[in-house]
Design a protein around this motif. Structure first.
Motif, PDB file in Angstrom:
ATOM      1  N   SER A  83       0.667  -1.108   0.132  1.00 38.76           N
ATOM      2  CA  SER A  83      -0.048  -0.228  -0.065  1.00 38.76           C
ATOM      3  C   SER A  83       1.162   1.340   0.025  1.00 38.76           C
ATOM      4  O   SER A  83       1.831   1.295   0.333  1.00 38.76           O
ATOM      5  CB  SER A  83      -0.878   0.023   1.272  1.00 38.76           C
ATOM      6  N   VAL A  84       0.302   2.325  -0.460  1.00 36.58           N
ATOM      7  CA  VAL A  84       0.885   3.494  -0.421  1.00 36.58           C
ATOM      8  C   VAL A  84       1.556   4.032   1.072  1.00 36.58           C
ATOM      9  O   VAL A  84       2.592   4.696   1.208  1.00 36.58           O
ATOM     10  CB  VAL A  84       0.269   4.693  -0.990  1.00 36.58           C
ATOM     11  N   GLY A  85       0.648   3.713   2.215  1.00 38.93           N
ATOM     12  CA  GLY A  85       1.142   3.977   3.415  1.00 38.93           C
ATOM     13  C   GLY A  85       2.337   3.159   3.819  1.00 38.93           C
ATOM     14  O   GLY A  85       3.287   3.764   4.428  1.00 38.93           O
ATOM     15  N   ALA A  86       2.347   1.689   3.245  1.00 36.17           N
ATOM     16  CA  ALA A  86       3.613   0.841   3.340  1.00 36.17           C
ATOM     17  C   ALA A  86       4.848   1.509   2.824  1.00 36.17           C
ATOM     18  O   ALA A  86       5.901   1.337   3.506  1.00 36.17           O
ATOM     19  CB  ALA A  86       3.137  -0.663   3.341  1.00 36.17           C
ATOM     20  N   VAL A  87       4.692   2.121   1.644  1.00 35.93           N
ATOM     21  CA  VAL A  87       5.679   2.521   0.900  1.00 35.93           C
ATOM     22  C   VAL A  87       6.297   3.726   1.537  1.00 35.93           C
ATOM     23  O   VAL A  87       7.606   3.646   1.675  1.00 35.93           O
ATOM     24  CB  VAL A  87       5.293   3.084  -0.669  1.00 35.93           C
ATOM     25  N   TRP A  88       5.537   4.661   2.035  1.00 38.41           N
ATOM     26  CA  TRP A  88       6.007   5.849   2.598  1.00 38.41           C
ATOM     27  C   TRP A  88       6.447   5.441   4.476  1.00 38.41           C
ATOM     28  O   TRP A  88       7.403   6.306   4.758  1.00 38.41           O
ATOM     29  CB  TRP A  88       5.245   6.948   2.648  1.00 38.41           C
ATOM     30  N   ALA A  89       5.838   4.488   4.859  1.00 38.24           N
ATOM     31  CA  ALA A  89       6.474   4.102   5.906  1.00 38.24           C
ATOM     32  C   ALA A  89       8.032   3.374   5.857  1.00 38.24           C
ATOM     33  O   ALA A  89       8.988   3.625   6.685  1.00 38.24           O
ATOM     34  CB  ALA A  89       5.819   2.945   6.730  1.00 38.24           C
ATOM     35  N   GLY A  90       8.187   2.770   4.588  1.00 35.23           N
ATOM     36  CA  GLY A  90       9.444   2.310   4.160  1.00 35.23           C
ATOM     37  C   GLY A  90      10.469   3.445   4.072  1.00 35.23           C
ATOM     38  O   GLY A  90      11.653   3.430   4.372  1.00 35.23           O
ATOM     39  N   ALA A  91      10.003   4.456   3.545  1.00 34.03           N
ATOM     40  CA  ALA A  91      10.788   5.705   3.217  1.00 34.03           C
ATOM     41  C   ALA A  91      11.168   6.242   4.563  1.00 34.03           C
ATOM     42  O   ALA A  91      12.348   6.833   4.417  1.00 34.03           O
ATOM     43  CB  ALA A  91      10.210   6.929   2.431  1.00 34.03           C
ATOM     44  N   ALA A  92      10.491   6.324   5.557  1.00 34.05           N
ATOM     45  CA  ALA A  92      10.875   6.906   6.880  1.00 34.05           C
ATOM     46  C   ALA A  92      11.913   6.127   7.309  1.00 34.05           C
ATOM     47  O   ALA A  92      12.730   6.508   8.024  1.00 34.05           O
ATOM     48  CB  ALA A  92       9.497   6.915   7.813  1.00 34.05           C
ATOM     49  N   LEU A  93      11.596   4.662   7.250  1.00 32.59           N
ATOM     50  CA  LEU A  93      12.702   3.914   8.024  1.00 32.59           C
ATOM     51  C   LEU A  93      13.955   4.276   7.129  1.00 32.59           C
ATOM     52  O   LEU A  93      15.112   4.143   7.811  1.00 32.59           O
ATOM     53  CB  LEU A  93      12.266   2.174   7.658  1.00 32.59           C
ATOM     54  N   ALA A  94      13.925   4.081   5.774  1.00 29.08           N
ATOM     55  CA  ALA A  94      15.183   4.469   5.144  1.00 29.08           C
ATOM     56  C   ALA A  94      15.912   5.795   5.579  1.00 29.08           C
ATOM     57  O   ALA A  94      17.067   5.830   5.698  1.00 29.08           O
ATOM     58  CB  ALA A  94      14.982   4.330   3.562  1.00 29.08           C
ATOM     59  N   LEU A  95      15.200   6.684   5.730  1.00 32.99           N
ATOM     60  CA  LEU A  95      15.843   8.140   6.109  1.00 32.99           C
ATOM     61  C   LEU A  95      16.200   7.821   7.533  1.00 32.99           C
ATOM     62  O   LEU A  95      17.424   8.474   8.007  1.00 32.99           O
ATOM     63  CB  LEU A  95      14.728   9.005   6.229  1.00 32.99           C
TER      64      LEU A  95
END
Length: 225
Positions: A83-95
């Motif tokens: 989901s889009v939410g999971a994609v941006w949660a992954g972005a937060a984890l990467a940052l």
């Protein structure tokens, strides 16, 4: 069974075509943009002192790559398994991972190899320090775009006790095929353990740690000489 394997292969392709090129281009653009913005700026002196110019550029490029990869995965739903939410949660984890690497890079900058340092321009051509950062951050940056690479290995289904190699291969192939409903389906083999799923940032972080560790050890060894 062939149709099931083909469907499974399509489901595994979570990265859009050109994702690697886009992420790398964003990293270069981010590093260049940071250098242009920091040129002569008073706020950049602290970063250059703590992380060096090349280390700061690598981290800035990483941030741009994470955002570009996450945006690409958001706007290409046919190549997105989450989901889009999971994609941006992954972005937060990467940052967050990038921030932790930056904290480690701060003291390492003091001991990293330094060759032909120019006291006037403050240029430091030592290459091991930014190379270590790049090797650590490449995998999670690409993972935000759904790119799958290298280690760790994909979890495999456990073979039945005493099964021969051909039997184990047959079992793995049948796992990829759609199962007919019935009592036999409930007894299907399950993975012995689960690593983070393919194409996720968590797995990219693991790869980044695995790729960056040898370079980090080599950097420390050279620094000690």
């Amino acid at each position: 069974m062939a149709n099931g394997a083909a469907a499974n292969d399509r489901a595994a392709r979570t990265a859009a075509p050109g994702a690697v090129a886009l992420v790398l281009a964003a990293a270069v653009a981010g590093a260049w943009g940071f250098g242009a913005a920091a040129d002569g700026a008073p706020w950049a002196d602290g970063l250059y002192g703590a992380l060096r110019g090349n280390g700061s550029a690598v981290l800035a490029g990483y941030g741009a790559a994470v955002l570009a990869g996450s945006l690409l995965r958001t706007v290409t739903p046919q190549h997105r398994s989450r989901s889009v939410g999971a994609v941006w949660a992954g972005a937060a984890l990467a940052l967050l991972f990038g921030a932790l690497v930056a904290l480690l890079a701060w003291p390492v900058a003091e001991i990293a190899p330094d060759s032909s340092r120019d006291a006037v321009s403050r240029r430091d051509p030592g290459f091991l320090y930014p190379l270590w950062l790049a090797s650590t951050l490449l995998a999670p940056a690409l993972a935000t775009a759904g790119v799958r690479m290298g280690l760790p290995l994909t979890p495999q289904r456990a073979a039945a006790p005493g099964a021969t190699a051909p039997e184990a291969a047959t079992s793995a192939a049948s796992a990829a095929a759609p199962e007919a409903p019935g009592p036999a389906a409930s007894g299907a083999a399950v993975p012995r353990f689960r690593l983070p799923a393919e194409g996720t940032v968590r797995r990219g972080v693991l790869r980044g740690l695995a790729w960056g560790a040898p370079m980090f050890v080599f950097l420390l060894l050279v620094s000690a000489l």
